[in-house]
Scaffold this motif. Structure first.
Motif, mmCIF file in Angstrom:
data_model
loop_
_atom_site.group_PDB
_atom_site.id
_atom_site.type_symbol
_atom_site.label_atom_id
_atom_site.label_comp_id
_atom_site.label_asym_id
_atom_site.label_seq_id
_atom_site.Cartn_x
_atom_site.Cartn_y
_atom_site.Cartn_z
ATOM 1 N N ASP A 79 -29.430 -7.932 8.828
ATOM 2 C CA ASP A 79 -29.974 -7.133 9.921
ATOM 3 C C ASP A 79 -29.447 -7.676 11.251
ATOM 4 O O ASP A 79 -29.466 -8.893 11.465
ATOM 5 C CB ASP A 79 -31.511 -7.236 9.878
ATOM 6 C CG ASP A 79 -32.187 -6.097 10.595
ATOM 7 O OD1 ASP A 79 -31.821 -5.838 11.759
ATOM 8 O OD2 ASP A 79 -33.082 -5.464 10.008
ATOM 9 N N TYR A 80 -28.967 -6.799 12.131
ATOM 10 C CA TYR A 80 -28.421 -7.292 13.402
ATOM 11 C C TYR A 80 -29.517 -7.798 14.335
ATOM 12 O O TYR A 80 -29.253 -8.456 15.338
ATOM 13 C CB TYR A 80 -27.574 -6.200 14.093
ATOM 14 C CG TYR A 80 -28.359 -5.200 14.924
ATOM 15 C CD1 TYR A 80 -28.538 -5.388 16.300
ATOM 16 C CD2 TYR A 80 -28.933 -4.080 14.338
ATOM 17 C CE1 TYR A 80 -29.260 -4.491 17.061
ATOM 18 C CE2 TYR A 80 -29.655 -3.173 15.090
ATOM 19 C CZ TYR A 80 -29.822 -3.376 16.450
ATOM 20 O OH TYR A 80 -30.534 -2.492 17.188
ATOM 21 N N ARG A 81 -30.774 -7.499 13.971
ATOM 22 C CA ARG A 81 -31.898 -7.965 14.793
ATOM 23 C C ARG A 81 -32.526 -9.210 14.155
ATOM 24 O O ARG A 81 -32.462 -9.371 12.942
ATOM 25 C CB ARG A 81 -32.986 -6.877 14.871
ATOM 26 C CG ARG A 81 -32.464 -5.503 15.215
ATOM 27 C CD ARG A 81 -33.423 -4.396 14.775
ATOM 28 N NE ARG A 81 -33.704 -4.433 13.341
ATOM 29 C CZ ARG A 81 -34.614 -3.683 12.747
ATOM 30 N NH1 ARG A 81 -35.348 -2.833 13.433
ATOM 31 N NH2 ARG A 81 -34.816 -3.780 11.430
ATOM 32 N N ASN A 82 -33.155 -10.057 14.949
ATOM 33 C CA ASN A 82 -34.004 -11.116 14.404
ATOM 34 C C ASN A 82 -35.453 -10.831 14.760
ATOM 35 O O ASN A 82 -36.346 -10.953 13.939
ATOM 36 C CB ASN A 82 -33.591 -12.487 14.937
ATOM 37 C CG ASN A 82 -32.429 -13.072 14.148
ATOM 38 O OD1 ASN A 82 -31.772 -12.378 13.384
ATOM 39 N ND2 ASN A 82 -32.157 -14.348 14.335
ATOM 40 N N GLY A 83 -35.681 -10.443 16.006
ATOM 41 C CA GLY A 83 -37.005 -9.983 16.422
ATOM 42 C C GLY A 83 -36.990 -8.463 16.290
ATOM 43 O O GLY A 83 -36.360 -7.782 17.091
ATOM 44 N N ILE A 84 -37.657 -7.947 15.277
ATOM 45 C CA ILE A 84 -37.468 -6.513 14.969
ATOM 46 C C ILE A 84 -38.360 -5.586 15.782
ATOM 47 O O ILE A 84 -38.051 -4.415 15.917
ATOM 48 C CB ILE A 84 -37.681 -6.220 13.467
ATOM 49 C CG1 ILE A 84 -39.006 -6.812 12.983
ATOM 50 C CG2 ILE A 84 -36.514 -6.740 12.657
ATOM 51 C CD1 ILE A 84 -39.444 -6.238 11.666
ATOM 52 N N ARG A 85 -39.468 -6.083 16.307
ATOM 53 C CA ARG A 85 -40.344 -5.218 17.113
ATOM 54 C C ARG A 85 -39.757 -5.114 18.523
ATOM 55 O O ARG A 85 -39.143 -6.062 19.010
ATOM 56 C CB ARG A 85 -41.764 -5.786 17.163
ATOM 57 C CG ARG A 85 -42.384 -6.034 15.808
ATOM 58 C CD ARG A 85 -42.678 -4.752 15.035
ATOM 59 N NE ARG A 85 -42.866 -5.021 13.622
ATOM 60 C CZ ARG A 85 -42.393 -4.269 12.630
ATOM 61 N NH1 ARG A 85 -41.690 -3.180 12.896
ATOM 62 N NH2 ARG A 85 -42.620 -4.592 11.385
#
Ligand SMILES: [Zn+2]
Ligand SMILES: [Zn+2]
Length: 372
Positions: free
Chosen positions: A242-248
């Motif tokens: 996933d390119y995000r780590n913090g998804i919110r």
């Protein structure tokens, strides 16, 4: 057992830069002071180094979570050399082993189970895994990237050019070479080093295991603030593509914002995200696990556990129904099978299932929280 040989070059670099940052920088600040241009330049260079590692070395090259235009890869390659964390090829090779064998003291290059010091910096001070040092079998894909190979080949020259060249040129223009070398050169480098190293050390010790407890990685919003979003490390270890780590949207992850922002400029593409239902399931199963552990000592444990399990099974069933409907709806939309999607029967069903799932989730989460 004899300890592996000390890598004197690394010891020298880490120690001297740290001593200069801890003693010479404050001394210069008191006796001479730093001007605003120097402070701003140091901050810009700190962000440039940090983001070249997080967006470039980590999320682009190690995990291939998106694709980037050559110009952006070139910028990251220079920034990575500026951050002095070895070449992108070497860094990515180490990091892929870290994910594959996380917490395995014999294989994980910076295994958190070896303790804070080792996973933070100790692993770089001795030849712990010298036998595989030049083995780049696990990064064959990156060997096709001309910019990666160019940076790898000229890494020493590039890192010297960036670390001395940038502060020297800036200092020359700004009229104070010594202050520039201390602030933009040394302090920026030391802060950049240790904030990155915290991801291997603190982010495997301090924080919440939101999605998995199969490894030591933790989610920590406070750490995310200093690491350009990489503090959401528990999520990252389970959903590494996933390119995000913090998804919110409210989670501090400037690396994610940079990658997404560059998409609008056509500099990045094919951004990968994990399926929302898998993320939800991982989180719910961890909530179940934690509550079961708390319940073990409860006088009515057996009955409560059965109740909890029923609530959990219901929430998973409703989650599946909701996401099935969502997938169906998206597929129909894509195939343009519906003329009026908003008023279709499927859309009404989807809304209904969403409400039921959210109600059941709330009921399960409330029950889990009530069991202290
Ligand atoms: Zn990673
Ligand atoms: Zn990790």
């Amino acid at each position: 057992m004899n300890k592996p040989k000390i890598i004197w070059l690394n010891v020298f670099v880490f120690l001297t830069t740290f001593l200069f940052a801890a003693i010479a920088v404050p001394y210069r600040a008191i006796t001479h002071g730093f001007d605003m241009a120097e402070i701003v330049m140091a901050v810009i260079c700190f962000i440039y180094c940090g983001m070249s590692i997080t967006a470039g070395y980590h999320r682009l090259w190690s995990h291939k979570t998106y694709q980037a235009h050559w110009s952006l890869r070139f910028i990251f390659a220079l920034g990575g050399a500026f951050a002095l964390q070895n070449s992108a090829l070497h860094w990515s090779s180490d990091h892929r082993i870290h994910h594959k064998h996380v917490d395995n003291n014999d294989k994980d290059p910076y295994s958190a189970k070896m303790g804070f010091w080792y996973s933070h910096i100790g692993w770089m001070l001795r030849e712990y895994q010298a036998s595989r040092y030049s083995n780049y079998e696990n990064v064959r894909d990156l060997q096709k990237d001309k910019i990666v190979m160019w940076q790898h080949k000229h890494y020493l020259v590039l890192s010297a050019l960036m670390n001395f060249g940038v502060p020297l040129i800036f200092g020359f223009i700004n009229g104070d070479i010594i202050s520039a070398l201390l602030l933009v050169g040394v302090l920026r480098l030391v802060l950049s080093h240790h904030t990155t190293f915290f991801i291997n050390s603190l982010a495997h010790i301090w924080g919440k295991q939101t999605y998995t407890d199969k490894n030591t990685a933790r989610d920590n919003g406070f750490l995310a603030f200093f690491t350009f979003g990489e503090g959401y490390h528990n999520f990252h270890h389970i959903f590494e593509n996933d390119y995000r780590n913090g998804i919110r949207w409210w989670q501090f992850d400037p690396t994610k914002w940079l990658i997404k922002g560059c998409e609008y400029l056509n500099l990045t593409s094919k951004l990968r995200v994990s399926p929302e239902d898998k993320i939800e399931k991982a989180k719910l199963s961890m909530t179940l696990k934690r509550t079961q552990q708390r319940l073990a000592k409860h006088p009515n444990a057996e009955l409560m556990l059965a109740k909890l399990q029923t609530e959990y099974d219901l929430v998973v069933a409703k989650l599946n129904d909701f996401y099935d409907a969502k997938k169906q709806l998206l597929a129909n939309k894509k195939a343009e099978l519906m003329s009026d999607v908003e008023n279709s029967e499927l859309h009404k069903q989807y809304i209904e299932l969403k409400v039921r799932f959210n109600e059941q989730k709330k009921s399960f989460v409330t029950m889990s929280a009530s069991i202290a």
